[in-house]
Write a protein that holds these residues in place. Structure first.
Motif, PDB file in Angstrom:
ATOM      1  N   MET A 127       0.823  -1.193   0.000  1.00 52.02           N
ATOM      2  CA  MET A 127       0.000   0.000   0.000  1.00 52.02           C
ATOM      3  C   MET A 127       0.865   1.253   0.000  1.00 52.02           C
ATOM      4  SD  MET A 127      -3.352   0.451   0.016  1.00 52.02           S
ATOM      5  CE  MET A 127      -4.034  -0.931   0.920  1.00 52.02           C
ATOM      6  N   ALA A 128       1.950   1.257   0.777  1.00 47.62           N
ATOM      7  CA  ALA A 128       2.849   2.408   0.820  1.00 47.62           C
ATOM      8  C   ALA A 128       3.559   2.590  -0.520  1.00 47.62           C
ATOM      9  CB  ALA A 128       3.863   2.239   1.942  1.00 47.62           C
ATOM     10  N   VAL A 129       3.979   1.472  -1.127  1.00 49.55           N
ATOM     11  CA  VAL A 129       4.619   1.554  -2.445  1.00 49.55           C
ATOM     12  C   VAL A 129       3.644   2.113  -3.476  1.00 49.55           C
ATOM     13  CG1 VAL A 129       5.618   0.205  -4.318  1.00 49.55           C
ATOM     14  CG2 VAL A 129       6.266  -0.280  -1.960  1.00 49.55           C
ATOM     15  N   GLY A 130       2.399   1.621  -3.432  1.00 53.61           N
ATOM     16  CA  GLY A 130       1.390   2.126  -4.359  1.00 53.61           C
ATOM     17  C   GLY A 130       1.136   3.610  -4.191  1.00 53.61           C
ATOM     18  N   ALA A 131       1.070   4.067  -2.936  1.00 45.44           N
ATOM     19  CA  ALA A 131       0.852   5.492  -2.675  1.00 45.44           C
ATOM     20  C   ALA A 131       2.013   6.335  -3.197  1.00 45.44           C
ATOM     21  CB  ALA A 131       0.653   5.722  -1.184  1.00 45.44           C
ATOM     22  N   ALA A 132       3.240   5.856  -2.992  1.00 43.01           N
ATOM     23  CA  ALA A 132       4.411   6.593  -3.471  1.00 43.01           C
ATOM     24  C   ALA A 132       4.412   6.690  -5.003  1.00 43.01           C
ATOM     25  CB  ALA A 132       5.689   5.922  -2.985  1.00 43.01           C
ATOM     26  N   LEU A 133       3.982   5.626  -5.678  1.00 43.32           N
ATOM     27  CA  LEU A 133       3.927   5.649  -7.138  1.00 43.32           C
ATOM     28  C   LEU A 133       2.878   6.633  -7.643  1.00 43.32           C
ATOM     29  CD1 LEU A 133       4.274   1.827  -7.862  1.00 43.32           C
ATOM     30  CD2 LEU A 133       5.947   3.594  -8.422  1.00 43.32           C
ATOM     31  N   VAL A 134       1.745   6.707  -6.946  1.00 44.32           N
ATOM     32  CA  VAL A 134       0.708   7.658  -7.346  1.00 44.32           C
ATOM     33  C   VAL A 134       1.200   9.095  -7.175  1.00 44.32           C
ATOM     34  CG1 VAL A 134      -1.604   8.503  -6.817  1.00 44.32           C
ATOM     35  CG2 VAL A 134      -1.170   6.053  -6.876  1.00 44.32           C
ATOM     36  N   ILE A 135       1.920   9.376  -6.093  1.00 40.52           N
ATOM     37  CA  ILE A 135       2.474  10.707  -5.889  1.00 40.52           C
ATOM     38  C   ILE A 135       3.460  11.049  -7.004  1.00 40.52           C
ATOM     39  CG2 ILE A 135       3.897  12.118  -4.354  1.00 40.52           C
ATOM     40  CD1 ILE A 135       2.695  10.598  -2.009  1.00 40.52           C
ATOM     41  N   ALA A 136       4.279  10.071  -7.395  1.00 40.95           N
ATOM     42  CA  ALA A 136       5.219  10.299  -8.492  1.00 40.95           C
ATOM     43  C   ALA A 136       4.481  10.582  -9.798  1.00 40.95           C
ATOM     44  CB  ALA A 136       6.133   9.083  -8.656  1.00 40.95           C
TER      45      ALA A 136
END
Length: 375
Positions: free
Chosen positions: A183-192
């Protein structure tokens, strides 16, 4: 009045279309479809959809295409289509539609930060409007960090009785959302992906001054992005089964994302950027969050957690703080233009009667008016 409402109605339609895109894309990803393949098909469908429109509606625009315009469209395709979509769909694969849409609300704050060096936005930290924009940016960043690194306890709400059975089967069979790390990885990718999208807003706003043909520029952008995405997908997914489409959710997602997500939405957003500026386009993100949250709860049986709800509230609050400051700034710019033109001047009377668009970009005004109009 009709001209003033048209960009608003266009952006509402874009957000409704994006809501369906998020739900269908998530189901296709849970069904095992590769995000790289989905994006490649999306660009192909969008190019086939936009090319006839560009030919019949903007046939003369080809004469205005210069080497500089081609370079600008190329960078638009890299940031606005390829990078943005690859990062977003990878983030959606490891998170949920609601979290992905909530983090997209960082877009106005990121756009504001990136627009300042290009003199498309002003800071004015000593003024109330500048302080509101700065505080809103901090709230957006804080909310995104909270959603990325904190999940919290489950919020219990009543169950919806209209769940789509196919969606329930896909969601239950997928294990992507079970891990907090994913979930944290997914959130970081969306921010990018938001960073890449903000870069596209800036380039598109610059390009629209010299080449204002949204269908032609969108068709060329989707074509260039399609070549890029097919190369990336061919390297990552070498199995023929990963590219196979049947009469299933994969075909529906590919067609919908291409026709609505890229074909219709990109054209409307390009037109709205030309009419009202990049910040106006990004202000409609909370509407997408509301629609997707309702669809996620009603159809996908999506769960809500304290971290995601609190982070969403901070992001939306920060968003409207930025927009309030921007609205106050534009109002003062309008007053300066009225005083500069004079009440007796025809142009000044027109401005006084009609008024400037509330969220137009300051860069569209002469430089001396922008500087004098700082609150």
């Amino acid at each position: 009045m009709r001209g003033d409402c048209a960009p608003t109605l266009a952006m509402v339609a874009v957000q409704v279309g994006f809501a369906g895109l998020n739900v269908l894309s998530k189901l296709a990803l849970d069904d095992g479809m590769s995000p790289f393949v989905m994006i490649a098909y999306r660009q192909l469908v969008a190019t086939l959809f936009l090319s006839p429109l560009a030919f019949f509606l903007e046939r003369k625009a080809c004469r205005e295409i210069t080497r500089r315009v081609i370079i600008q469209i190329f960078f638009c395709s890299v940031f606005g289509a390829t990078l943005n979509q690859v990062l977003y769909f990878l983030g959606l694969k490891y998170s949920t539609p609601t979290i992905a849409c909530a983090l997209n609300n960082m877009l106005p704050a990121i756009t504001f930060i990136m627009a300042v060096p290009f003199r498309m936005e002003t800071v004015g930290i000593r003024t109330l409007a500048g302080q509101a924009k700065g505080m809103g940016t901090l709230l957006c960043v804080s909310g995104s960090m909270l959603m990325t690194f904190y999940r919290g306890s489950l919020i219990k709400v009543w169950r919806s009785h209209i769940h789509w059975r196919y969606a329930e089967e896909m969601t239950s069979s997928s294990g992507n959302n079970a891990s907090d790390q994913n979930m944290a990885v997914g959130a970081a990718l969306v921010i990018a992906s938001c960073l890449a999208w903000a870069v596209w807003f800036i380039i598109q706003a610059k390009m629209s001054k010299s080449f204002s043909s949204p269908y032609t520029s969108s068709a060329l952008m989707c074509f260039m992005a399609g070549v890029q995405c097919f190369v990336i997908a061919a390297v990552v997914e070498r199995s023929f089964s990963a590219w196979a489409l049947g009469w299933d959710i994969r075909l529906a997602a590919s067609l919908y994302t291409g026709l609505v997500g890229s074909g219709l939405a990109v054209s409307l957003m390009s037109w709205c950027i030309q009419k009202r500026g990049p910040l106006f386009v990004s202000m409609f993100s909370p509407l997408l969050l509301v629609i997707v949250s309702l669809l996620g709860w009603a159809i996908l049986d999506e769960k809500l957690y304290v971290g995601s709800v609190t982070g969403s509230a901070l992001i939306v609050g920060g968003l409207y703080s930025v927009l309030w400051g921007k609205g106050r700034e534009i109002k003062q710019l309008r007053d300066v233009r009225q005083r500069t033109n004079g009440d007796g001047d025809d142009e000044g009377g027109t401005v006084a009667a009609v008024g400037l668009p509330l969220f137009s970009s300051p860069s569209k005004l002469p430089s001396h008016q922008v500087e004098a109009g700082q609150p």
